[in-house]
Design a protein around this motif. Structure first.
Motif, mmCIF file in Angstrom:
data_model
loop_
_atom_site.group_PDB
_atom_site.id
_atom_site.type_symbol
_atom_site.label_atom_id
_atom_site.label_comp_id
_atom_site.label_asym_id
_atom_site.label_seq_id
_atom_site.Cartn_x
_atom_site.Cartn_y
_atom_site.Cartn_z
ATOM 1 N N ALA A 77 0.839 -1.210 0.000
ATOM 2 C CA ALA A 77 0.000 0.000 0.000
ATOM 3 C C ALA A 77 0.869 1.254 0.000
ATOM 4 C CB ALA A 77 -0.934 -0.003 1.200
ATOM 5 N N TYR A 78 1.946 1.253 0.777
ATOM 6 C CA TYR A 78 2.839 2.404 0.827
ATOM 7 C C TYR A 78 3.469 2.666 -0.536
ATOM 8 C CZ TYR A 78 2.846 3.197 5.905
ATOM 9 O OH TYR A 78 2.513 3.525 7.182
ATOM 10 N N VAL A 79 3.918 1.598 -1.196
ATOM 11 C CA VAL A 79 4.545 1.762 -2.515
ATOM 12 C C VAL A 79 3.537 2.321 -3.514
ATOM 13 C CG1 VAL A 79 5.573 0.551 -4.466
ATOM 14 C CG2 VAL A 79 6.281 -0.026 -2.142
ATOM 15 N N VAL A 80 2.307 1.791 -3.490
ATOM 16 C CA VAL A 80 1.273 2.274 -4.407
ATOM 17 C C VAL A 80 0.997 3.753 -4.171
ATOM 18 C CG1 VAL A 80 -1.170 2.099 -5.007
ATOM 19 C CG2 VAL A 80 0.197 0.022 -4.719
ATOM 20 N N VAL A 81 0.899 4.154 -2.911
ATOM 21 C CA VAL A 81 0.657 5.560 -2.586
ATOM 22 C C VAL A 81 1.799 6.431 -3.087
ATOM 23 C CG1 VAL A 81 0.496 7.219 -0.684
ATOM 24 C CG2 VAL A 81 -0.859 5.125 -0.636
ATOM 25 N N ILE A 82 3.032 5.973 -2.886
ATOM 26 C CA ILE A 82 4.199 6.743 -3.334
ATOM 27 C C ILE A 82 4.170 6.936 -4.848
ATOM 28 C CG2 ILE A 82 6.713 6.658 -3.603
ATOM 29 C CD1 ILE A 82 6.836 5.372 -0.824
ATOM 30 N N VAL A 83 3.914 5.854 -5.588
ATOM 31 C CA VAL A 83 3.910 5.929 -7.054
ATOM 32 C C VAL A 83 2.777 6.833 -7.535
ATOM 33 C CG1 VAL A 83 3.554 4.608 -9.172
ATOM 34 C CG2 VAL A 83 5.013 3.685 -7.350
ATOM 35 N N VAL A 84 1.596 6.697 -6.939
ATOM 36 C CA VAL A 84 0.460 7.510 -7.355
ATOM 37 C C VAL A 84 0.738 8.991 -7.111
ATOM 38 C CG1 VAL A 84 -1.948 8.086 -6.843
ATOM 39 C CG2 VAL A 84 -1.258 5.698 -7.129
ATOM 40 N N ILE A 85 1.275 9.317 -5.925
ATOM 41 C CA ILE A 85 1.548 10.717 -5.604
ATOM 42 C C ILE A 85 2.594 11.292 -6.553
ATOM 43 C CG2 ILE A 85 2.582 12.250 -3.874
ATOM 44 C CD1 ILE A 85 1.191 10.611 -1.725
ATOM 45 N N GLU A 86 3.642 10.519 -6.818
ATOM 46 C CA GLU A 86 4.696 11.014 -7.709
ATOM 47 C C GLU A 86 4.184 11.211 -9.126
ATOM 48 O OE1 GLU A 86 8.317 8.864 -7.669
ATOM 49 O OE2 GLU A 86 8.789 9.346 -5.580
#
Length: 340
Positions: A77-86
């Motif tokens: 979930a953290y990785v997905v959030v990071i990629v989406v935000i970037e």
């Protein structure tokens, strides 16, 4: 979780993450400002994600999953959030980090940070955040004398419930009970010291002057929580959950014990006295008893709580008796700072 507590966590997380993001942005992309901005956004997002998703506020509680599965889901979930935000948010307003946009190196770094952060979170969840920090800095490598407020909670009718449900189902029941009570303690800034069978021991630091009444709010917030979830307990187990509680305070010696398995121990007369107060709850039929010594050190008891002096209780091995009071709710209104 009270809004003020969540706000502080968000601010601290955003500050720490902005430093990490700035360092990475500077060395990986030569963009210090963008790195700081990204880190701050990530740091502000993750605590909110944790509270509303990973603490079961808007759906099933994933903390009941096996530990490796839970940590794995959090990391993904953290990785997905990071990629989406970037890609979406930052890409829209600040432009990509480079002409190629997000790179495999960025994703690998995000994965590494997510796994490391969630493993640290997992260790804190297993030991308790304060215990993990205490071990990390060696705070109690040598025993220290501290003033603590103590809350002992004992599940009522535990023997009858265990016989009714059977061992395996009773463990599920006990796990749900401990989770609900512990949530109320943590939300009122208490520390879970230990689970002993069907008992919970929680503590708060005491200062020389008057202290916040978080220990009282936690006790009744836990009762509110169990009452609010009574239908869930009846549906899942066929029986509700309730408890007796003893509140006391005083000096304790705090230190590390153990070799193959370490823990932080609290030793002292205050611990023994709190256990005797809990015995008095059983004998007197009272749900909550608090020592006068502790109540005198608390400021601004919740207005919804009535304090009724009770007969002094005799303490084994001591000539002087202990003055205690029964605490009861005066109204059905929720306590300030309590969460259902």
């Amino acid at each position: 979780m009270p809004n003020v507590v969540l706000s502080r966590i968000v601010l601290v997380s955003a500050f720490v993450s902005s430093i990490v993001g700035g360092v990475y942005g500077y060395f990986a992309h030569d963009t210090l400002g963008t790195g700081v901005a990204l880190g701050a956004v990530f740091g502000a997002t993750f605590p909110v994600l944790d509270v509303f998703v990973f603490q079961g506020r808007i759906g099933p509680d994933p903390r009941r999953l096996p530990f490796p599965v839970y940590i794995g889901l959090r990391s993904i979930a953290y990785v997905v959030v990071i990629v989406v935000i970037e890609e979406v948010v930052v890409g829209t307003f600040l432009g990509p980090w480079s002409s190629a946009g997000i790179t495999l190196v960025d994703i690998a770094f995000a994965l590494a940070v997510s796994v490391a952060a969630n493993l640290m979170f997992g260790m804190a969840q297993l030991l308790g955040p304060s215990v993990l920090l205490a071990f990390a800095v060696g705070r109690y490598h040598r025993p220290r004398r501290e003033e603590r407020a103590l809350l002992f909670i004992d599940l009522t009718a535990s023997t009858a419930t265990a016989e009714r449900l059977g061992e395996a189902r009773f463990l599920d029941f006990l796990s749900a009970f401990i989770a609900d009570v512990s949530q109320a303690v943590v939300e009122n800034r208490g520390e879970i010291h230990k689970y002993v069978g069907d008992e919970i021991i929680a503590t708060w630091r005491l200062h020389a002057d008057r202290n916040d009444a978080g220990i009282v709010r936690a006790c009744f917030a836990a009762r509110d929580r169990l009452a609010a979830r009574r239908d869930d307990y009846l549906r899942d187990f066929g029986v509700g959950a309730d408890f007796r509680a003893a509140l006391h305070g005083g000096p304790v010696i705090v230190g590390e014990i153990g070799t193959f398995k370490k823990e932080i121990a609290l030793i002292g007369d205050a611990m023994n006295t709190t256990a005797r107060i809990l015995d008095a709850c059983r004998d007197s039929g009272r749900n909550v008893l608090a020592s006068a010594a502790l109540l005198e050190r608390l400021a601004d008891l919740p207005a919804a709580i009535a304090v009724e002096p009770s007969a002094p209780i005799a303490l084994r091995g001591k000539s002087a008796s202990l003055q205690v009071s029964a605490l009861e709710r005066k109204t059905s209104a929720p306590l300030p700072g309590a969460c259902p």
